[in-house]
Design a protein around this motif. Structure first.
Motif, mmCIF file in Angstrom:
data_model
loop_
_atom_site.group_PDB
_atom_site.id
_atom_site.type_symbol
_atom_site.label_atom_id
_atom_site.label_comp_id
_atom_site.label_asym_id
_atom_site.label_seq_id
_atom_site.Cartn_x
_atom_site.Cartn_y
_atom_site.Cartn_z
ATOM 1 N N ALA A 114 0.828 -1.208 0.000
ATOM 2 C CA ALA A 114 0.000 0.000 0.000
ATOM 3 C C ALA A 114 0.864 1.259 0.000
ATOM 4 O O ALA A 114 0.574 2.236 -0.715
ATOM 5 N N CYS A 115 1.927 1.255 0.777
ATOM 6 C CA CYS A 115 2.826 2.416 0.838
ATOM 7 C C CYS A 115 3.517 2.645 -0.505
ATOM 8 O O CYS A 115 3.705 3.802 -0.930
ATOM 9 N N CYS A 116 3.884 1.565 -1.169
ATOM 10 C CA CYS A 116 4.519 1.688 -2.487
ATOM 11 C C CYS A 116 3.550 2.293 -3.496
ATOM 12 O O CYS A 116 3.926 3.173 -4.291
ATOM 13 N N LEU A 117 2.305 1.833 -3.471
ATOM 14 C CA LEU A 117 1.301 2.355 -4.404
ATOM 15 C C LEU A 117 0.973 3.803 -4.097
ATOM 16 O O LEU A 117 0.727 4.611 -5.009
ATOM 17 N N GLN A 118 0.973 4.168 -2.822
ATOM 18 C CA GLN A 118 0.731 5.555 -2.450
ATOM 19 C C GLN A 118 1.865 6.454 -2.948
ATOM 20 O O GLN A 118 1.628 7.582 -3.396
ATOM 21 N N CYS A 119 3.064 5.929 -2.880
ATOM 22 C CA CYS A 119 4.247 6.714 -3.255
ATOM 23 C C CYS A 119 4.386 6.859 -4.777
ATOM 24 O O CYS A 119 4.671 7.945 -5.278
ATOM 25 N N TYR A 120 4.141 5.747 -5.520
ATOM 26 C CA TYR A 120 4.425 5.742 -6.962
ATOM 27 C C TYR A 120 3.186 5.692 -7.856
ATOM 28 O O TYR A 120 3.297 5.850 -9.070
ATOM 29 N N GLY A 121 2.017 5.446 -7.276
ATOM 30 C CA GLY A 121 0.834 5.282 -8.111
ATOM 31 C C GLY A 121 0.737 3.857 -8.636
ATOM 32 O O GLY A 121 1.230 2.919 -8.016
ATOM 33 N N GLU A 122 0.098 3.682 -9.773
ATOM 34 C CA GLU A 122 -0.134 2.350 -10.334
ATOM 35 C C GLU A 122 1.175 1.601 -10.566
ATOM 36 O O GLU A 122 2.124 2.159 -11.124
ATOM 37 N N LEU A 123 1.199 0.334 -10.136
ATOM 38 C CA LEU A 123 2.383 -0.497 -10.285
ATOM 39 C C LEU A 123 1.986 -1.942 -10.572
ATOM 40 O O LEU A 123 0.881 -2.374 -10.238
ATOM 41 N N SER A 124 2.889 -2.655 -11.189
ATOM 42 C CA SER A 124 2.688 -4.087 -11.433
ATOM 43 C C SER A 124 3.327 -4.874 -10.288
ATOM 44 O O SER A 124 4.179 -4.347 -9.560
ATOM 45 N N PRO A 125 2.949 -6.147 -10.111
ATOM 46 C CA PRO A 125 3.595 -6.970 -9.089
ATOM 47 C C PRO A 125 5.114 -7.036 -9.259
ATOM 48 O O PRO A 125 5.854 -7.021 -8.268
ATOM 49 N N LYS B 217 5.263 -12.909 -2.137
ATOM 50 C CA LYS B 217 3.807 -13.099 -2.014
ATOM 51 C C LYS B 217 3.008 -11.921 -2.560
ATOM 52 O O LYS B 217 1.789 -11.870 -2.413
ATOM 53 N N THR B 218 3.688 -10.995 -3.210
ATOM 54 C CA THR B 218 3.039 -9.774 -3.693
ATOM 55 C C THR B 218 1.866 -10.062 -4.621
ATOM 56 O O THR B 218 0.765 -9.517 -4.433
ATOM 57 N N THR B 219 2.071 -10.914 -5.627
ATOM 58 C CA THR B 219 1.011 -11.215 -6.590
ATOM 59 C C THR B 219 -0.203 -11.822 -5.901
ATOM 60 O O THR B 219 -1.345 -11.450 -6.182
ATOM 61 N N SER B 220 0.045 -12.747 -4.979
ATOM 62 C CA SER B 220 -1.038 -13.402 -4.249
ATOM 63 C C SER B 220 -1.829 -12.403 -3.404
ATOM 64 O O SER B 220 -3.068 -12.421 -3.381
ATOM 65 N N ILE B 221 -1.124 -11.512 -2.724
ATOM 66 C CA ILE B 221 -1.778 -10.510 -1.876
ATOM 67 C C ILE B 221 -2.653 -9.580 -2.717
ATOM 68 O O ILE B 221 -3.785 -9.264 -2.344
ATOM 69 N N LEU B 222 -2.138 -9.172 -3.872
ATOM 70 C CA LEU B 222 -2.899 -8.274 -4.745
ATOM 71 C C LEU B 222 -4.130 -8.961 -5.333
ATOM 72 O O LEU B 222 -5.212 -8.374 -5.373
ATOM 73 N N SER B 223 -3.981 -10.188 -5.789
ATOM 74 C CA SER B 223 -5.097 -10.882 -6.444
ATOM 75 C C SER B 223 -6.185 -11.272 -5.447
ATOM 76 O O SER B 223 -7.371 -11.167 -5.740
ATOM 77 N N LYS B 224 -5.781 -11.709 -4.253
ATOM 78 C CA LYS B 224 -6.769 -12.072 -3.233
ATOM 79 C C LYS B 224 -7.417 -10.835 -2.623
ATOM 80 O O LYS B 224 -8.581 -10.857 -2.245
ATOM 81 N N ASN B 225 -6.631 -9.774 -2.484
ATOM 82 C CA ASN B 225 -7.137 -8.484 -1.989
ATOM 83 C C ASN B 225 -7.992 -8.675 -0.734
ATOM 84 O O ASN B 225 -9.133 -8.205 -0.650
ATOM 85 N N PHE B 226 -7.450 -9.367 0.228
ATOM 86 C CA PHE B 226 -8.178 -9.776 1.434
ATOM 87 C C PHE B 226 -8.770 -8.595 2.199
ATOM 88 O O PHE B 226 -9.887 -8.674 2.715
ATOM 89 N N TYR B 227 -8.042 -7.485 2.273
ATOM 90 C CA TYR B 227 -8.503 -6.325 3.042
ATOM 91 C C TYR B 227 -9.259 -5.293 2.197
ATOM 92 O O TYR B 227 -9.791 -4.326 2.738
ATOM 93 N N GLY B 228 -9.276 -5.504 0.882
ATOM 94 C CA GLY B 228 -9.943 -4.540 0.007
ATOM 95 C C GLY B 228 -9.154 -3.261 -0.191
ATOM 96 O O GLY B 228 -9.734 -2.216 -0.511
ATOM 97 N N TRP B 229 -7.828 -3.335 -0.035
ATOM 98 C CA TRP B 229 -6.998 -2.133 -0.135
ATOM 99 C C TRP B 229 -6.546 -1.842 -1.560
ATOM 100 O O TRP B 229 -6.065 -0.737 -1.830
ATOM 101 N N PHE B 230 -6.667 -2.826 -2.447
ATOM 102 C CA PHE B 230 -6.087 -2.696 -3.784
ATOM 103 C C PHE B 230 -7.163 -2.805 -4.869
ATOM 104 O O PHE B 230 -8.185 -3.463 -4.688
ATOM 105 N N GLU B 231 -6.880 -2.160 -6.001
ATOM 106 C CA GLU B 231 -7.808 -2.181 -7.127
ATOM 107 C C GLU B 231 -7.039 -2.514 -8.404
ATOM 108 O O GLU B 231 -5.997 -1.920 -8.684
#
Length: 248
Positions: free
Chosen positions: A167-178, A189-203
Motif C-alpha cells: 500500500a505504501c509503495c502504491l501511495q508513493c508511486y501510483g499504479e504499479l505491477s507486481p 507473495k506480492t502477486t497473491s496478496i494483490l489478487s486475493k485483496n483480502f482487506y480490500g486495499w487494492f484495485e
C-alpha cells in the motif's frame, strides 16, 4: 440433556466392565469404581461433567495403577475445538476417558480413549509444519506491534505488514505491477496478496497493474507507525536503485 446424578453413571459402567469379565466394585477406599481381572487393577472416577477436580482425582489415582479412567455424562458438543483440546489434555495426562449417554432407554457406554503413555516427541513431530509456520511468521514481521493476551483486537501479522508495504509503495508511486512492487522489496507473495485483496486495499486497474483504494489510503493512516517504517524502506530502496542505475 437429561439431568442425572453422579451415581447414575455407576450402573452402566458396572455392567460394561462386568461384561468384559472384570470384578467391579463401588466405593473402595475412596475410589469411585474399581475393576479387577487377573490382578490387573482399573480405577474409574465418576463426575457429571469434566472439570479440574476430576482431572486431579485421576492423576492422584495413577499412584495406584496406570489404568485410570475418568467417566462423565456425554456432553452435547463433541465436535468442537474446545472438546478436542480437552481430549488432548486427557491423553497428555495419560488418563482414559469414558462417556455415558442417557439419550436412549438403555444408557450407552463409550470408551473415548484408553490410558496409555503420551509421547511428546511424536506430538511435536506431528506439529513440525505448524512450528515452521510460527518461526516464519516471527521472521517475516518487522517488529513487535502486538500486546500478548489481547482479544478482539486486530493482530499485526506478517501478511498485514506485507499488505501495508504494498500500500505504501502504491501511495508513493501510483499504479504499479507486481514485478515493479517486488523490485521495491515487497516480497514473493506480492502477486497473491494483490489478487486475493483480502482487506480490500487494492484495485486492479488493468491486466497486471494495481492501484490503492480509499480503504488502502485509510489503512496507511490507521497503521501510521508501521507505514512510516515501510516508507523509510521505500526511500532507501529508491536510493539503492538510483545508485545501481548510475553505476551502469
Amino acid at each position: 440433556m437429561k439431568d442425572i446424578k453422579e451415581t447414575d453413571l455407576y450402573p452402566p459402567i458396572h455392567k460394561y466392565f462386568t461384561d468384559l469379565g472384570y470384578q467391579v466394585n463401588g466405593e473402595v477406599k475412596t475410589l469411585d469404581v474399581t475393576a479387577v481381572k487377573d490382578d490387573k487393577l482399573i480405577v474409574i472416577e465418576l463426575k457429571k461433567n469434566l472439570n479440574m477436580k476430576l482431572l486431579i482425582q485421576g492423576i492422584k489415582r495413577q499412584r495406584l495403577t496406570d489404568q485410570v479412567y475418568i467417566a462423565i455424562q456425554r456432553p452435547k458438543k463433541t465436535f468442537s475445538r474446545e472438546w478436542k483440546d480437552k481430549l488432548h489434555l486427557i491423553r497428555r495426562l495419560e488418563l482414559g476417558l469414558i462417556v455415558v449417554s442417557f439419550t436412549r432407554k438403555t444408557p450407552l457406554v463409550q470408551v473415548i480413549c484408553d490410558p496409555k503413555p503420551f509421547s511428546r516427541t511424536q506430538s511435536m513431530n506431528r506439529a513440525k509444519k505448524r512450528q515452521k509456520g510460527i518461526l516464519d511468521e516471527i521472521k517475516e514481521r518487522s517488529g513487535n506491534y502486538n500486546v500478548g493476551g489481547s482479544t478482539r483486537k486486530k493482530v499485526m501479522t506478517a501478511y498485514r505488514e506485507k499488505s501495508i508495504h504494498i500500500a505504501c509503495c502504491l501511495q508513493c508511486y501510483g499504479e504499479l505491477s507486481p514485478k515493479q512492487l517486488r523490485a521495491l522489496g515487497t516480497g514473493d507473495k506480492t502477486t497473491s496478496i494483490l489478487s486475493k485483496n483480502f482487506y480490500g486495499w487494492f484495485e486492479r486497474m488493468r491486466r497486471g497493474v494495481y492501484d490503492l483504494t480509499d480503504g488502502g489510503q485509510q489503512a496507511i493512516k490507521e497503521y501510521a507507525l508501521i507505514a512510516q517504517h515501510y516508507q523509510v524502506l521505500i526511500q532507501e530502496k529508491e536510493k539503492e536503485i538510483t545508485k545501481s542505475e548510475n553505476s551502469l
